[in-house]
Design a protein around this motif. Structure first.
Motif, short mmCIF file in Angstrom:
data_model
loop_
_atom_site.label_atom_id
_atom_site.label_comp_id
_atom_site.label_asym_id
_atom_site.label_seq_id
_atom_site.Cartn_x
_atom_site.Cartn_y
_atom_site.Cartn_z
N LEU A 1 0.79 -1.18 -0.02
CA LEU A 1 0.06 0.08 0.12
C LEU A 1 0.79 1.27 0.00
O LEU A 1 0.45 2.47 -0.48
CB LEU A 1 -0.96 -0.05 1.20
N GLN A 2 2.12 1.12 0.49
CA GLN A 2 2.80 2.41 0.77
C GLN A 2 3.71 2.59 -0.72
O GLN A 2 4.32 3.63 -0.98
CB GLN A 2 4.03 2.30 1.88
N ALA A 3 3.64 1.62 -1.53
CA ALA A 3 4.36 1.78 -2.92
C ALA A 3 3.56 2.92 -3.57
O ALA A 3 2.41 3.06 -3.73
CB ALA A 3 4.12 0.48 -3.75
N PRO A 4 4.20 3.73 -4.42
CA PRO A 4 3.70 4.86 -5.12
C PRO A 4 2.58 4.32 -6.05
O PRO A 4 1.61 5.08 -6.32
CB PRO A 4 4.68 5.48 -6.20
N GLY A 5 2.50 3.16 -6.67
CA GLY A 5 1.23 2.79 -7.54
C GLY A 5 0.13 2.06 -6.88
O GLY A 5 -0.88 1.87 -7.03
N GLY A 6 0.18 1.83 -5.51
CA GLY A 6 -0.82 1.08 -4.54
C GLY A 6 -0.62 -0.30 -4.95
O GLY A 6 -0.06 -0.99 -5.59
N ALA A 7 -2.11 -0.83 -4.49
CA ALA A 7 -2.26 -2.09 -4.92
C ALA A 7 -3.76 -2.23 -4.72
O ALA A 7 -4.63 -1.69 -4.17
CB ALA A 7 -1.69 -3.21 -3.87
N THR A 8 -4.12 -3.38 -5.47
CA THR A 8 -5.74 -3.72 -5.81
C THR A 8 -6.08 -5.02 -4.57
O THR A 8 -5.06 -5.54 -3.88
CB THR A 8 -6.05 -4.55 -7.00
N ILE A 9 -7.21 -5.11 -4.41
CA ILE A 9 -7.64 -5.92 -3.32
C ILE A 9 -7.08 -7.49 -3.70
O ILE A 9 -6.87 -8.29 -3.24
CB ILE A 9 -9.06 -6.01 -3.04
N GLU A 10 -7.18 -7.66 -4.95
CA GLU A 10 -7.11 -9.09 -5.62
C GLU A 10 -5.36 -9.40 -5.39
O GLU A 10 -5.26 -10.46 -5.09
CB GLU A 10 -7.41 -9.13 -7.08
N ALA A 11 -4.64 -8.23 -5.68
CA ALA A 11 -3.22 -8.37 -5.43
C ALA A 11 -2.89 -8.73 -4.11
O ALA A 11 -2.12 -9.61 -3.70
CB ALA A 11 -2.52 -7.30 -5.97
N MET A 12 -3.64 -7.87 -3.24
CA MET A 12 -3.25 -8.22 -1.77
C MET A 12 -3.69 -9.49 -1.38
O MET A 12 -3.06 -10.26 -0.42
CB MET A 12 -3.97 -7.15 -0.93
N ALA A 13 -4.71 -10.24 -1.88
CA ALA A 13 -5.55 -11.14 -1.40
C ALA A 13 -4.47 -12.28 -1.93
O ALA A 13 -4.51 -13.37 -1.06
CB ALA A 13 -6.94 -11.53 -1.93
N VAL B 1 -8.01 0.85 -6.88
CA VAL B 1 -6.40 0.67 -6.33
C VAL B 1 -6.49 1.65 -5.16
O VAL B 1 -6.79 2.56 -4.91
CB VAL B 1 -5.34 1.43 -7.34
N TYR B 2 -5.74 0.95 -4.06
CA TYR B 2 -5.65 1.37 -2.89
C TYR B 2 -4.26 1.52 -2.53
O TYR B 2 -3.17 1.01 -2.91
CB TYR B 2 -6.24 0.49 -1.62
N ARG B 3 -4.12 2.93 -1.67
CA ARG B 3 -2.79 3.28 -1.38
C ARG B 3 -2.71 3.91 0.00
O ARG B 3 -3.61 4.76 0.30
CB ARG B 3 -2.05 3.86 -2.19
N ILE B 4 -1.45 4.15 0.66
CA ILE B 4 -1.48 4.93 1.90
C ILE B 4 -0.80 6.26 1.44
O ILE B 4 0.45 6.39 0.70
CB ILE B 4 -0.75 4.13 2.94
N THR B 5 -1.17 7.42 1.86
CA THR B 5 -0.44 8.80 1.80
C THR B 5 -0.20 9.42 3.05
O THR B 5 -0.73 8.85 4.05
CB THR B 5 -1.54 9.52 1.04
N ASP B 6 0.70 10.10 2.93
CA ASP B 6 1.10 10.78 4.09
C ASP B 6 -0.18 11.74 4.75
O ASP B 6 -0.92 12.42 3.92
CB ASP B 6 2.29 12.02 3.91
N ARG B 7 -0.25 11.82 5.86
CA ARG B 7 -1.24 12.74 6.34
C ARG B 7 -0.79 14.10 6.24
O ARG B 7 -1.75 14.80 6.02
CB ARG B 7 -1.28 12.80 7.94
N THR B 8 0.40 14.62 6.19
CA THR B 8 0.51 16.16 5.99
C THR B 8 0.31 16.47 4.49
O THR B 8 -0.15 17.42 4.34
CB THR B 8 2.02 16.45 6.17
#
Length: 138
Positions: A78-90, A126-133
């Motif tokens: 999720l922290q990668a710039p491209g993010g990840a799909t639910i299927e890929a994570m599963a 596609v899901y990804r984690i972003t910085d709060r700031t």
């Protein structure tokens, strides 16, 4: 309109069964049980701790990289710039898609307090984690 007559059947009294004699007072039983218990306790022997320690150290020396948990691997995806799909994570975690969604909502968002962003992509959401700031400034 004929009244049904109830017929009483005399029930015989059950014969009392003979109770076996109490074996608690039997001297043969007491010695037999105590011998069995002590024999079992003597049979159980624990291995010394010093034998297992060198073997574990040699294993860790042969594997220089630390093993990553499924949760940590998903968070890294999720922290990668491209993010990840639910299927890929599963597929990576060997979880069902509903378990991945529960992990995203319960652990990533609520427990860890990370900002999770989703967007439609070519291969699905596609899901990804972003910085709060960065999300607060936008």
């Amino acid at each position: 309109m004929v009244a049904a007559q109830l017929k009483e059947i005399a029930m015989t009294k059950a014969k009392s069964k003979r109770k076996p004699a109490s074996r608690a007072n039997d001297s043969k039983t007491k010695t037999h049980n105590s011998v069995r218990r002590t024999g079992t306790r003597k049979a159980v022997q624990l291995k010394p701790v010093t034998e297992a320690a060198p073997r574990q150290q040699s294993r860790s020396a042969s594997q220089p990289t630390a093993r990553q948990s499924k949760k940590a691997h998903i968070i890294a995806m999720l922290q990668a710039p491209g993010g990840a799909t639910i299927e890929a994570m599963a597929r990576v975690a060997k979880w069902q898609p509903h378990s991945v969604r529960g992990f995203l909502a319960g652990v990533v968002r609520k427990k860890l307090g990370l900002t999770l962003v989703s967007a439609d992509g070519e291969s699905g959401r596609v899901y990804r984690i972003t910085d709060r700031t960065a999300s607060a400034a936008a």
